[in-house]
Design a protein around this motif. Structure first.
Motif, PDB file in Angstrom:
ATOM      1  N   ASP A   1       0.814  -1.221   0.000  1.00  0.00           N
ATOM      2  CA  ASP A   1       0.000   0.000   0.000  1.00  0.00           C
ATOM      3  C   ASP A   1       0.844   1.267   0.000  1.00  0.00           C
ATOM      4  N   GLY A   2       2.174   1.113  -0.066  1.00  0.00           N
ATOM      5  CA  GLY A   2       3.065   2.269  -0.103  1.00  0.00           C
ATOM      6  C   GLY A   2       3.560   2.723   1.246  1.00  0.00           C
ATOM      7  N   SER A   3       3.039   2.137   2.326  1.00  0.00           N
ATOM      8  CA  SER A   3       3.506   2.539   3.661  1.00  0.00           C
ATOM      9  C   SER A   3       4.963   2.134   3.852  1.00  0.00           C
ATOM     10  N   SER A   4       5.698   2.980   4.571  1.00  0.00           N
ATOM     11  CA  SER A   4       7.155   2.806   4.656  1.00  0.00           C
ATOM     12  C   SER A   4       7.596   2.253   6.002  1.00  0.00           C
ATOM     13  N   THR A   5       6.901   1.221   6.495  1.00  0.00           N
ATOM     14  CA  THR A   5       7.240   0.655   7.804  1.00  0.00           C
ATOM     15  C   THR A   5       8.686   0.197   7.854  1.00  0.00           C
ATOM     16  N   GLY A   6       9.114  -0.552   6.840  1.00  0.00           N
ATOM     17  CA  GLY A   6      10.491  -1.045   6.813  1.00  0.00           C
ATOM     18  C   GLY A   6      11.489   0.078   6.680  1.00  0.00           C
ATOM     19  N   MET A   7      11.206   1.028   5.812  1.00  0.00           N
ATOM     20  CA  MET A   7      12.113   2.154   5.612  1.00  0.00           C
ATOM     21  C   MET A   7      12.190   3.004   6.862  1.00  0.00           C
ATOM     22  N   GLN A   8      11.087   3.092   7.579  1.00  0.00           N
ATOM     23  CA  GLN A   8      11.079   3.853   8.827  1.00  0.00           C
ATOM     24  C   GLN A   8      12.029   3.226   9.840  1.00  0.00           C
ATOM     25  N   THR A   9      12.036   1.896   9.909  1.00  0.00           N
ATOM     26  CA  THR A   9      12.968   1.205  10.806  1.00  0.00           C
ATOM     27  C   THR A   9      14.409   1.477  10.392  1.00  0.00           C
ATOM     28  N   VAL A  10      14.673   1.475   9.082  1.00  0.00           N
ATOM     29  CA  VAL A  10      16.029   1.772   8.590  1.00  0.00           C
ATOM     30  C   VAL A  10      16.435   3.183   8.998  1.00  0.00           C
ATOM     31  N   ARG A  11      15.523   4.127   8.868  1.00  0.00           N
ATOM     32  CA  ARG A  11      15.843   5.518   9.238  1.00  0.00           C
ATOM     33  C   ARG A  11      16.140   5.627  10.729  1.00  0.00           C
ATOM     34  N   ILE A  12      15.364   4.897  11.546  1.00  0.00           N
ATOM     35  CA  ILE A  12      15.594   4.933  12.999  1.00  0.00           C
ATOM     36  C   ILE A  12      16.973   4.373  13.326  1.00  0.00           C
ATOM     37  N   PHE A  13      17.328   3.243  12.714  1.00  0.00           N
ATOM     38  CA  PHE A  13      18.633   2.641  12.988  1.00  0.00           C
ATOM     39  C   PHE A  13      19.767   3.527  12.471  1.00  0.00           C
ATOM     40  N   LEU A  14      19.557   4.136  11.314  1.00  0.00           N
ATOM     41  CA  LEU A  14      20.572   5.055  10.789  1.00  0.00           C
ATOM     42  C   LEU A  14      20.761   6.223  11.752  1.00  0.00           C
ATOM     43  N   MET A  15      19.655   6.716  12.296  1.00  0.00           N
ATOM     44  CA  MET A  15      19.728   7.799  13.273  1.00  0.00           C
ATOM     45  C   MET A  15      20.512   7.359  14.509  1.00  0.00           C
ATOM     46  N   VAL A  16      20.247   6.133  15.001  1.00  0.00           N
ATOM     47  CA  VAL A  16      20.959   5.633  16.179  1.00  0.00           C
ATOM     48  C   VAL A  16      22.447   5.491  15.878  1.00  0.00           C
ATOM     49  N   GLY A  17      22.785   5.000  14.669  1.00  0.00           N
ATOM     50  CA  GLY A  17      24.191   4.856  14.290  1.00  0.00           C
ATOM     51  C   GLY A  17      24.900   6.195  14.259  1.00  0.00           C
ATOM     52  N   ILE A  18      24.256   7.195  13.653  1.00  0.00           N
ATOM     53  CA  ILE A  18      24.861   8.529  13.580  1.00  0.00           C
ATOM     54  C   ILE A  18      24.983   9.134  14.972  1.00  0.00           C
ATOM     55  N   ILE A  19      23.933   8.955  15.796  1.00  0.00           N
ATOM     56  CA  ILE A  19      23.972   9.469  17.164  1.00  0.00           C
ATOM     57  C   ILE A  19      25.115   8.833  17.945  1.00  0.00           C
ATOM     58  N   THR A  20      25.291   7.519  17.794  1.00  0.00           N
ATOM     59  CA  THR A  20      26.366   6.817  18.501  1.00  0.00           C
ATOM     60  C   THR A  20      27.721   7.387  18.108  1.00  0.00           C
ATOM     61  N   LEU A  21      27.924   7.614  16.806  1.00  0.00           N
ATOM     62  CA  LEU A  21      29.193   8.169  16.336  1.00  0.00           C
ATOM     63  C   LEU A  21      29.372   9.612  16.822  1.00  0.00           C
ATOM     64  N   LEU A  22      28.285  10.378  16.805  1.00  0.00           N
ATOM     65  CA  LEU A  22      28.378  11.765  17.275  1.00  0.00           C
ATOM     66  C   LEU A  22      28.713  11.829  18.755  1.00  0.00           C
ATOM     67  N   ILE A  23      28.113  10.945  19.543  1.00  0.00           N
ATOM     68  CA  ILE A  23      28.413  10.918  20.975  1.00  0.00           C
ATOM     69  C   ILE A  23      29.886  10.595  21.205  1.00  0.00           C
ATOM     70  N   ALA A  24      30.415   9.631  20.433  1.00  0.00           N
ATOM     71  CA  ALA A  24      31.837   9.294  20.550  1.00  0.00           C
ATOM     72  C   ALA A  24      32.704  10.485  20.155  1.00  0.00           C
ATOM     73  N   CYS A  25      32.293  11.218  19.101  1.00  0.00           N
ATOM     74  CA  CYS A  25      33.033  12.415  18.683  1.00  0.00           C
ATOM     75  C   CYS A  25      32.998  13.494  19.757  1.00  0.00           C
ATOM     76  N   ILE A  26      31.811  13.676  20.334  1.00  0.00           N
ATOM     77  CA  ILE A  26      31.666  14.696  21.386  1.00  0.00           C
ATOM     78  C   ILE A  26      32.569  14.371  22.565  1.00  0.00           C
TER      79      ILE A  26
END
Length: 789
Positions: free
Chosen positions: A277-302
């Motif tokens: 139906d076009g809903s992006s449930t799977g893509m939404q999960t990918v975006r959440i995990f990508l956000m967590v990955g970037i956040i983890t790297l940013l926290i390490a940088c900070i």
């Protein structure tokens, strides 16, 4: 010169062991987890893109039914493909695939059940880029008794023997000759089977005497996944409209509403992450995990930036002496960049080691088969992006700061980095804990939602119920069920024609008085005997259950949703037609959920079926093993040569949420690690602050300050920053969790207490992190502190 810079960096690393350990530990965790997440994300978005025609291959999705009964399938009728090839311009090729599972295959002394087989068209091997290792791509099925198997399947049956020409026997009667061997399907393929059979076998199921005369003219069975290779530039919407017009012309008795019904095309590159139906449930999960990955790297940088700038005062004299003896600002900048590179290279080595250790557990949790192959260019792409991005973010500012000291002021001890540097560190700490609080809130909400859908009452009691297919015992069901009911560990036995959990059987062949003749009403259908409803503790709201008499063959029970959507008033005793059977409604059952709670409860009709395909057995739990053994003996008696297989309904129900459970667990693990990295940085910063305040703390203690007062003094500023982070994170988290919850029809409320609890957890984590150093500084002997100063 560079060699000298590396040597200096190494000496500084060994000289400040505590600082180095904290920094390297934080960077190692950040890099390892960040790269694991990015590898997962890369794998998810790569699905089906390895096909050379990926941009022109589309799956046909069916949008049929009207009003609230409108259904969306990722499958079609088997007749769509041949008509599309003949009558729709722009279609270059068509492939149909339909499941062929649950059969037993024999070769000599090998007997195995295959749940992952399919029937397909010969064009399968031309449309897709799956590698055919043996066989003819132009004629993959020389006859209808041919089968193509994967490499793994070939080894499973034939070992090291050449599989070509070998014969596999299906269900102890039909023989199939291996006409080809295909390379194992890639993990990132949505199409993945162990055996492929000719679609002509499905065509032979039609006798010409039934309602639907042949496979190519059957417009009622939506059991086929259809892929079309479409000429670039073709209007996809018009293709879908033409397919609907073809159906209307060839099956006029299937009523459709042109405004609501359609066939829609979905590119094969999108089908893994986007629903039909076009809903992006799977893509939404990918975006959440990508956000967590970037956040983890940013926290390490900070962490790195904070600790580097905090220690800048301790390195001021070193930098000043270098400037006095002739070092240029550019040279000092390069020196500190090299120092950062040394830190990151060490962290990267440790990160690879940590990834190698964690990867087997990571694959087990995620359900993937990711590999740490150092020769894989895709891995180095992820490493390169992670390494360069993290290095740029975390090294530029500290290097500029450390290379900009005024040497004379530093040597006189009059150097002050000022409010800007202190404020910058505070901003970083707030940013770091904003991320941490955000992750804590999201983790709490995801945990609550997954618990809610797991424990929500589906409208029936699935506990301690197992089921199995009846096979050849169907003609002996009365004797089998009587034997099972006589066992002390068995509470009830019933039969059903369709699965109760994850039931995908629907029909548009229903009618009732008052139905709009121009509408198509799609409804789930279940065949049950008279024991099923009471055994599953399904609640009757009106009328009565089946009685087990012949009269029940024309009796129907509807669920609440079906009554509401059909608009039948006072349904008991009203006419209802299911397919070719005219009958009456005898009961209304309370709504029950046959799918996951991501989907709305849909209309259902229950018809009487005393000899269904499956037996359901409810046990006491304590005697479940005995009940299974008795059922197994009955199976062996009537189905010799076939393995006895059963499933508990709890397992079937949990399987509906397996992907969500995996994602939730991974998110929890990554969030905890990101918070641990934050704590490492805060711990290092608290240590540095305590060192700078050694003299002040000593004087205060001499003047009578208490230990609690000293702890409050050191901790106060940090806790203010954490409180500010909680305020910042809360609205962001509220938006994020509500966005995620949109994919669930039935969901928890996001209450204020979630944010309060997350705040308390964050403050508690901060207090625990800084308490060790603050208490150590507070109880230190002031005389020793002042003497050292």
């Amino acid at each position: 010169m560079i060699k000298n810079y590396i040597k200096i960096a190494w000496r500084n690393l060994l000289k400040s062991k505590y600082y180095s350990v904290v920094n390297i530990a934080g960077l190692t965790l950040g890099l390892a987890i960040g790269m694991l997440i990015l590898l997962w994300v890369q794998d998810e978005v790569s699905f089906n893109k390895f096909h050379s025609k990926a941009n022109t291959i589309y799956r046909v999705n069916s949008f049929l039914g009207t009003g609230q009964s409108r259904r969306i399938w990722n499958t079609t009728q088997g007749s769509i493909a041949p008509y599309a090839l003949k009558e729709v311009p722009g279609i270059r090729a068509a492939v149909r695939i339909t499941s062929n599972s649950g059969n037993i295959y024999n070769y000599k002394d090998k007997q195995l059940k295959e749940d992952n087989a399919a029937y397909t068209d010969p064009s399968f091997f031309k449309m897709f880029d799956f590698k055919l290792l043996a066989g003819d791509r132009n004629d993959p099925f020389p006859n209808d008794q041919s089968v193509i198997i994967t490499q793994s399947t070939a080894r499973k049956y034939f070992g090291d023997e050449d599989p070509m020409g070998k014969v596999l026997q299906e269900n102890h009667k039909d023989n199939y000759t291996v006409s080809g061997v295909i390379a194992d399907f890639p993990d990132n393929s949505s199409i993945n089977y162990n055996m492929l059979f000719s679609m002509n076998i499905c065509a032979k199921w039609y006798t010409g005497k039934d309602f639907w005369k042949s496979l190519d003219t059957d417009w009622g069975n939506f059991g086929y996944t259809t892929y079309l290779d479409i000429q670039p530039g073709t209007n996809l919407k018009q293709v879908g409209e033409k397919l609907l017009l073809i159906q209307m012309k060839n099956a006029p008795h299937i009523k459709v509403n042109v405004k609501e019904n359609a066939y829609q095309l979905q590119n094969i590159s999108n089908i893994h992450l986007y629903a039909a139906d076009g809903s992006s449930t799977g893509m939404q999960t990918v975006r959440i995990f990508l956000m967590v990955g970037i956040i983890t790297l940013l926290i390490a940088c900070i962490n790195y930036v904070n600790l580097s700038t905090a220690r800048s005062m301790l390195r001021a004299k070193e930098v000043s002496i270098r400037k006095i003896v002739g070092a240029q600002k550019q040279q000092l900048f390069i020196q500190f960049i090299v120092e950062s590179v040394v830190f990151f290279c060490l962290s990267l080595v440790f990160a690879f080691l940590l990834m190698a250790i964690l990867l087997p557990y990571y694959n087990l949790i995620s359900g993937k088969h990711l590999h740490l192959d150092l020769m894989d260019l895709r891995l180095w792409k992820v490493v390169g992006i992670t390494f360069v991005g993290t290095l740029i973010v975390s090294s530029i500012y500290p290097s500029l700061l450390l290379s900009s000291f005024e040497p004379l002021k530093a040597l006189k001890g009059k150097l002050s980095l000022g409010i800007v540097n202190a404020s910058f560190r505070k901003v970083l700490v707030v940013t770091q804990f904003t991320f941490s609080v955000l992750l804590i809130i999201i983790t709490l909400v995801i945990g609550r939602q997954l618990k809610y859908i797991r424990e929500k009452d589906p409208g029936y009691d699935r506990s301690q119920v197992f089921s199995f297919r009846v096979g050849q015992m169907r003609s002996h069901l009365d004797a089998v069920m009587a034997e099972l009911r006589s066992q002390p560990g068995i509470i009830a036995v019933s039969t059903s024609d369709n699965r109760l959990v994850n039931n995908g059987h629907t029909t548009g062949g229903v009618d009732w008085d008052g139905k709009d003749v121009n509408t198509m009403f799609v409804i789930h259908h279940f065949g049950m005997d008279e024991k099923f409803i009471p055994m599953m503790k399904m609640k009757m709201l009106a009328g009565h259950n089946f009685t087990g008499t012949k009269a029940d063959s024309t009796h129907f029970i509807l669920n609440e949703t079906a009554v509401a959507m059909t608009g039948i008033k006072n349904p008991i005793g009203k006419r209802f037609k299911y397919q070719e059977t005219e009958g009456t409604i005898i009961g209304v059952v309370k709504d029950f959920n046959a799918a996951s709670f991501k989907e709305r409860i849909e209309p259902a009709v229950i018809y009487y079926e005393p000899a269904g395909n499956s037996l359901y057995v409810k046990t006491t739990g304590k005697n479940a093993a005995t009940a299974i053994a008795v059922a197994g003996r009955q199976w062996d008696k009537y189905n010799p040569g076939f393995p006895f297989e059963y499933t508990f309904m709890d397992e079937e129900y949990d399987n509906l949420y397996r992907t969500d459970q995996r994602s939730g667990l991974l998110f929890n693990i990554f969030s905890v690690i990101a918070i641990v990295i934050s704590c490492l940085g805060l711990f290092g910063l608290a240590t540095y602050t305590a060192q700078l305040m050694t003299k002040e703390i000593g004087i205060r203690k001499v003047l009578g300050a208490s230990v609690s007062g000293i702890i409050s003094l050191v901790s106060r500023d940090f806790l203010k920053l954490v409180l500010f982070a909680i305020v910042l994170a809360s609205p962001i988290a509220w938006w994020a969790v509500n966005k995620w919850l949109q994919s669930f029809v039935y969901k928890v409320d996001v209450n204020v207490w979630v944010f309060v609890l997350a705040g308390i957890i964050a403050i508690g984590i901060a207090l625990i992190t800084i308490s060790f150093q603050t208490i150590k500084a507070a109880v230190a002997n002031p005389v020793k502190s002042l003497r050292n100063e």
